[in-house]
Scaffold this motif. Sequence first.
Motif, short mmCIF file in Angstrom:
data_model
loop_
_atom_site.label_atom_id
_atom_site.label_comp_id
_atom_site.label_asym_id
_atom_site.label_seq_id
_atom_site.Cartn_x
_atom_site.Cartn_y
_atom_site.Cartn_z
N ASP A 244 1.31 -5.96 15.91
CA ASP A 244 1.98 -6.28 14.47
C ASP A 244 1.13 -7.73 13.91
O ASP A 244 0.71 -7.79 12.93
N LEU A 247 -2.62 -7.13 13.27
CA LEU A 247 -2.52 -6.10 12.06
C LEU A 247 -2.46 -7.35 10.91
O LEU A 247 -3.26 -6.85 10.12
N ARG A 248 -1.37 -7.86 10.85
CA ARG A 248 -1.33 -8.75 9.71
C ARG A 248 -2.48 -9.84 9.48
O ARG A 248 -2.93 -10.00 8.38
N GLY A 251 -6.12 -7.18 10.26
CA GLY A 251 -6.32 -5.63 10.05
C GLY A 251 -6.54 -4.77 11.37
O GLY A 251 -6.46 -5.45 12.30
N THR A 261 -7.55 -2.21 -0.15
CA THR A 261 -6.52 -2.69 0.36
C THR A 261 -5.47 -3.26 -0.89
O THR A 261 -4.26 -3.62 -0.77
N LEU A 264 -1.82 -2.07 -0.53
CA LEU A 264 -1.13 -2.69 0.14
C LEU A 264 -0.07 -3.62 -0.92
O LEU A 264 1.22 -3.86 -0.85
N GLU A 342 -3.18 1.91 9.38
CA GLU A 342 -2.37 1.32 10.25
C GLU A 342 -1.46 0.27 9.43
O GLU A 342 -0.26 0.14 9.55
N ASN A 343 -2.08 -0.43 8.51
CA ASN A 343 -1.12 -1.52 7.58
C ASN A 343 -0.27 -0.56 6.63
O ASN A 343 1.04 -1.17 6.48
N HIS A 347 4.04 -0.50 6.69
CA HIS A 347 4.80 -1.19 5.49
C HIS A 347 6.22 -0.73 5.20
O HIS A 347 6.17 0.36 5.53
N ARG A 368 4.69 3.73 14.69
CA ARG A 368 5.44 3.01 13.56
C ARG A 368 6.75 3.54 13.05
O ARG A 368 7.24 2.90 12.42
#
Length: 458
Positions: A244, A247-248, A251, A261, A264, A342-343, A347, A368
Amino acid sequence: MANKQAHIVMVPLPAQGHAKPLLKLAYKVASHGIKVTFVDTGSLHKKPVVTKPHKLHQQHTNVGFVSVSVGLEVFGDQSKEETKMAKRAQAENVMDAIKNMKDYSEISCVVADATMGWILSEVAEMLSIQTVSFFPLSIGSSALVCHIEKLTEAGTIDTNGNMVKSDEVISLSADIPPWKATEISWIDPRNAETQKSYFEMSKVFQKAAESVDLIVCNSSLEFEPAACDLIPGCLTVGPLIERDDVLRASGAAGSFWLEDTSCLDWLDTKPPGSVIYVAFGSAANLYQHEFDELALGLESSGRPFLWVVRSDITSGAPPEYPVGFLERVADLGKIVEWAPQENVLAHPSVACFLTHCGWNSSMESISRGVPLLCWPSFSDQFHNASYISDIWKVGLKLNKDESGIISRHEINIRIELLLSDDSLKINAANLKKKAQESVLPGGSSFKNFEKFINFLRY
């Protein structure tokens, strides 16, 4: 005892779904002080698979990239001698490109996608080094491919890979979903030539599994315990997903296409657990009438949706939306050509994933805790959908009507069923926990990855 720094070459099949997990593995290996040269072998599709250094590359200087055109004529209609010459030429091209790198050092091991197994055999013969076969599929699907010779000898399938008795199924274990005649991974009833290539590629996969020094798979013992028994010695090191925090910050590594993006930011405006995420990967296609039903099904659900629509999704052509659809859903949906998946799945606004059930997408969703709606179309996707709905019970299959169509009505009904079924959500949360625990210290995949690193070093 380890000597100088190990130098590993990784060779993916030229397709997004195969290159992505292998690149993730490359970064993970490099973080342990091993030098990795990742080979961009080109693309099977219209969009190029151009290996661009990811943000993670700045942290992992041990990863280098080289581009080599590796055609798949080795699976074409040629004589055995011509095929052998083509394979040797392709392998030599790969090695020449690597040796011409400024920071070239002696190669100690080659890791290749199992469908590129001929690279392994040719390079091993030229350099006398160790080889590793990477399985990008589930262990179950990989086990089916590894049983091709036995299935042929038993008269279950013919020399073209077709089931001899179309009303029977293939069952390798009572704890693994069986395969119907139309759901075998190399079957393509629409195109005999494509099926021939897939079947030849599958036989290369089987040969690679038999001849290499080690097999590594993007799966977990917790996901497929029965299937693991069918491929002894296979190291499950998955799921290959980003933490995580990574990822934050950076990415996810492994996507070779331009990601939009803005989706998001759009997700940030939606309530938790409200959005239907829809994506069919890089290769799965829909007929125009299927696309229409999906569009109208999403609209009639009345729920916010994020829909990934590739420009070639309708059988290679740009899709045409139902009349007035875009105007009617302007406040309800968000449509992008490619998303940072993945992002998106991480979410909190995402409620479920309507998917083609490619193995990467399945792993990313499961990891997830996102329940799935299954719309498989070819290859291993049918078997993955059976795992999801019948074994793990973290999703539902979309069913075709008497006309062979997944209707807007079916889509609407299944969305409501999935989102109202607390047991699916609980199962998804439990499988997410297993996925996370398997890659943490002490977990099965963590231990297997340590074995893999030790193999590469010594």
